[in-house]
Design a protein around this motif. Sequence first.
Motif, PDB file in Angstrom:
ATOM      1  N   MET A 239      25.780  -2.311  20.125  1.00 32.11           N
ATOM      2  CA  MET A 239      24.856  -1.328  19.560  1.00 32.11           C
ATOM      3  C   MET A 239      23.420  -1.544  20.036  1.00 32.11           C
ATOM      4  N   GLN A 240      23.098  -2.747  20.463  1.00 35.06           N
ATOM      5  CA  GLN A 240      21.775  -2.992  21.041  1.00 35.06           C
ATOM      6  C   GLN A 240      21.699  -2.520  22.487  1.00 35.06           C
ATOM      7  N   GLU A 241      22.788  -2.702  23.223  1.00 33.58           N
ATOM      8  CA  GLU A 241      22.775  -2.367  24.643  1.00 33.58           C
ATOM      9  C   GLU A 241      23.243  -0.946  24.912  1.00 33.58           C
ATOM     10  N   GLY A 242      24.033  -0.361  23.990  1.00 32.03           N
ATOM     11  CA  GLY A 242      24.572   0.981  24.193  1.00 32.03           C
ATOM     12  C   GLY A 242      25.764   0.963  25.132  1.00 32.03           C
ATOM     13  N   GLY A 243      26.285   2.156  25.450  1.00 37.88           N
ATOM     14  CA  GLY A 243      27.400   2.241  26.382  1.00 37.88           C
ATOM     15  C   GLY A 243      28.731   1.919  25.732  1.00 37.88           C
ATOM     16  N   SER A 244      29.587   1.259  26.499  1.00 46.58           N
ATOM     17  CA  SER A 244      30.923   0.923  26.017  1.00 46.58           C
ATOM     18  C   SER A 244      31.178  -0.560  26.213  1.00 46.58           C
ATOM     19  N   GLN A 245      32.304  -1.014  25.666  1.00 48.99           N
ATOM     20  CA  GLN A 245      32.575  -2.452  25.654  1.00 48.99           C
ATOM     21  C   GLN A 245      34.090  -2.671  25.635  1.00 48.99           C
ATOM     22  N   PHE A 246      34.557  -3.628  26.445  1.00 50.50           N
ATOM     23  CA  PHE A 246      35.969  -3.981  26.479  1.00 50.50           C
ATOM     24  C   PHE A 246      36.082  -5.496  26.439  1.00 50.50           C
ATOM     25  N   TYR A 247      36.898  -6.013  25.571  1.00 47.13           N
ATOM     26  CA  TYR A 247      37.109  -7.464  25.520  1.00 47.13           C
ATOM     27  C   TYR A 247      38.391  -7.786  24.763  1.00 47.13           C
ATOM     28  N   GLU A 248      38.903  -8.975  25.014  1.00 49.87           N
ATOM     29  CA  GLU A 248      40.107  -9.446  24.327  1.00 49.87           C
ATOM     30  C   GLU A 248      39.701 -10.360  23.181  1.00 49.87           C
ATOM     31  N   ALA A 249      40.443 -10.255  22.087  1.00 45.37           N
ATOM     32  CA  ALA A 249      40.198 -11.128  20.930  1.00 45.37           C
ATOM     33  C   ALA A 249      41.466 -11.187  20.102  1.00 45.37           C
ATOM     34  N   LYS A 250      41.444 -12.056  19.113  1.00 49.09           N
ATOM     35  CA  LYS A 250      42.578 -12.154  18.200  1.00 49.09           C
ATOM     36  C   LYS A 250      42.300 -11.355  16.934  1.00 49.09           C
ATOM     37  N   VAL A 251      43.373 -10.830  16.345  1.00 48.28           N
ATOM     38  CA  VAL A 251      43.281 -10.071  15.100  1.00 48.28           C
ATOM     39  C   VAL A 251      44.368 -10.592  14.166  1.00 48.28           C
ATOM     40  N   LEU A 252      44.019 -10.708  12.881  1.00 49.70           N
ATOM     41  CA  LEU A 252      45.014 -11.136  11.900  1.00 49.70           C
ATOM     42  C   LEU A 252      45.865  -9.931  11.521  1.00 49.70           C
ATOM     43  N   TYR A 253      47.135  -9.981  11.894  1.00 52.82           N
ATOM     44  CA  TYR A 253      48.056  -8.886  11.613  1.00 52.82           C
ATOM     45  C   TYR A 253      48.416  -8.888  10.130  1.00 52.82           C
ATOM     46  N   ALA A 254      48.992  -7.769   9.660  1.00 53.76           N
ATOM     47  CA  ALA A 254      49.325  -7.621   8.237  1.00 53.76           C
ATOM     48  C   ALA A 254      50.246  -8.730   7.740  1.00 53.76           C
ATOM     49  N   SER A 255      51.098  -9.252   8.629  1.00 50.31           N
ATOM     50  CA  SER A 255      52.043 -10.300   8.250  1.00 50.31           C
ATOM     51  C   SER A 255      51.381 -11.664   8.137  1.00 50.31           C
ATOM     52  N   GLY A 256      50.113 -11.769   8.536  1.00 49.17           N
ATOM     53  CA  GLY A 256      49.429 -13.053   8.548  1.00 49.17           C
ATOM     54  C   GLY A 256      49.431 -13.700   9.917  1.00 49.17           C
ATOM     55  N   GLU A 257      50.129 -13.070  10.868  1.00 53.89           N
ATOM     56  CA  GLU A 257      50.206 -13.590  12.231  1.00 53.89           C
ATOM     57  C   GLU A 257      48.962 -13.174  13.018  1.00 53.89           C
ATOM     58  N   GLU A 258      48.435 -14.106  13.809  1.00 50.10           N
ATOM     59  CA  GLU A 258      47.327 -13.765  14.705  1.00 50.10           C
ATOM     60  C   GLU A 258      47.901 -13.165  15.985  1.00 50.10           C
ATOM     61  N   ARG A 259      47.414 -11.969  16.340  1.00 47.94           N
ATOM     62  CA  ARG A 259      47.891 -11.294  17.534  1.00 47.94           C
ATOM     63  C   ARG A 259      46.731 -11.031  18.489  1.00 47.94           C
ATOM     64  N   HIS A 260      47.052 -10.923  19.760  1.00 48.04           N
ATOM     65  CA  HIS A 260      46.041 -10.649  20.778  1.00 48.04           C
ATOM     66  C   HIS A 260      45.876  -9.143  20.935  1.00 48.04           C
ATOM     67  N   VAL A 261      44.632  -8.668  20.971  1.00 41.69           N
ATOM     68  CA  VAL A 261      44.365  -7.248  21.176  1.00 41.69           C
ATOM     69  C   VAL A 261      43.258  -7.076  22.208  1.00 41.69           C
ATOM     70  N   MET A 262      43.266  -5.915  22.845  1.00 41.98           N
ATOM     71  CA  MET A 262      42.169  -5.503  23.699  1.00 41.98           C
ATOM     72  C   MET A 262      41.339  -4.493  22.923  1.00 41.98           C
ATOM     73  N   PHE A 263      40.062  -4.793  22.711  1.00 43.45           N
ATOM     74  CA  PHE A 263      39.156  -3.873  22.018  1.00 43.45           C
ATOM     75  C   PHE A 263      38.494  -2.956  23.048  1.00 43.45           C
ATOM     76  N   SER A 264      38.470  -1.678  22.743  1.00 42.76           N
ATOM     77  CA  SER A 264      37.734  -0.692  23.536  1.00 42.76           C
ATOM     78  C   SER A 264      36.785   0.023  22.584  1.00 42.76           C
ATOM     79  N   LYS A 265      35.464  -0.155  22.796  1.00 43.13           N
ATOM     80  CA  LYS A 265      34.474   0.376  21.865  1.00 43.13           C
ATOM     81  C   LYS A 265      33.392   1.154  22.620  1.00 43.13           C
ATOM     82  N   ALA A 266      32.786   2.084  21.932  1.00 47.18           N
ATOM     83  CA  ALA A 266      31.639   2.823  22.481  1.00 47.18           C
ATOM     84  C   ALA A 266      30.711   3.187  21.341  1.00 47.18           C
ATOM     85  N   VAL A 267      29.416   3.241  21.625  1.00 44.47           N
ATOM     86  CA  VAL A 267      28.445   3.580  20.584  1.00 44.47           C
ATOM     87  C   VAL A 267      28.514   5.077  20.281  1.00 44.47           C
ATOM     88  N   THR A 268      28.128   5.445  19.069  1.00 38.67           N
ATOM     89  CA  THR A 268      27.916   6.841  18.696  1.00 38.67           C
ATOM     90  C   THR A 268      26.420   7.031  18.470  1.00 38.67           C
TER      91      THR A 268
END
Length: 428
Positions: free
Chosen positions: A207-236
């Motif tokens: 949000m400071q730099e603007g534009g879009s952003q792509f990166y990999e990170a872990k997310v806690l799934y509903a089951s409690g398992e940590e899963r790998h995801v690719m985030f794709s984000k863009a500012v509004t």
Amino acid sequence: MTSVATERLCEGSASVTVGYFGKPEEPRPSVPAGYHLQLLDVASTSPADDLEICLVSVMPDDAGAGLRRVRAAVGEMCFVVAYVRDGLGADWMPRLLDLGADDVLSETTADQLGLVLKKAEKAADFRCRMRRNLSRAESERDVLQAAIDNLPSPIFFKNRQGIYSGCNTAFTRYIGLPADRVKGASVYDVAPEHLAKVYEEADEKLMQEGGSQFYEAKVLYASGEERHVMFSKAVTRDQSTGEVNGLAGAMLDITERKELEEQLRRAAEFDHLTGAFNRRKFFKSAGEAEAEALEKGAGLAVLVIDVDNFKSINDRHGHAIGDGALCHLVEQLGDHLSEGHFFARAGGEEFFVLLKDCDLDAAAAMAESIRRRIETSIFSESGVVLNYQISIGVAALERGETVSSALMRADKALYRAKEVGRNRVFVA
């Protein structure tokens, strides 16, 4: 529900209903042509629920409380005119506005009622159009929400402060929280602190730099398992100012891809049977150690280890026991070698060891301690108790020599150990 008055206002009709809250016995104010005064009881809110304009008779003994009751009955969208009876001083005029009136008219200036109602009519018409626009926007929002709810990828929206302002069904299923708990929450409310901090820092950077952003990170799934995801984000951005007002993001689950990458990495670096490094990984790591030793002027030594009479172990007890003996050797080497040294299965029953910061005498002593450890250890599997031995060839890298060349010398020393009776260490 849309009232008759609303329809008339929005359609520009000449007749407008004005709700009048007052006592039946009171004289009612005269309204100009084009307006119809309807007497209402504040105790019965149903007739007043959808009024666009109302006139409230304000008495000295019940001015504030009466006006508040009417406002509560008609809602915020109705244009409320306080009609002040005799007995209330001029100081009440601004107070009535604070109490909820949109305009104030004194009984002494009743001839201005037409002007006040005209102003109220214009305000009510504006509110009517705003309500229609709002209804249209809400309808479009519902269509958009229905559309993203049918997408399989988790989608979310955040405001400039990083608070979730919306999400789709896939997102709620992924993190295991209902939409009403997501909306208005921060990342710290929906994720463990160590993961939330990663998201927060990435969001703020975007949000400071603007534009879009792509990166990999872990997310806690509903089951409690940590899963790998690719985030794709863009500012509004705010349409009027162009300022960043939040972000929109989507998640792609790449857990299976990461697992496959790990399997491929292990296949490329590790021996599938014993779990030790394979020959390819050994020479890659040895090349790095060779360059480091050359830079520091440190010593390097190599061992070539071979299991004595391994064919007879396979022939007598079967290949499963032979495989188990190799795994047992790997366990012993892993326990015995200190950090920094490493080893690999070179092929068959042969293993390479690289000893860092080690001269020839120290390498020979290490080889002898490994030989004794294997000689005195007992391997047991499937009812078979086995005591086996190993032979070891030792070489220290000479000035300008490569690891590959030293291994060839150590291999020759190993064969000399085999020739003179096995279960021994020979130094090149």
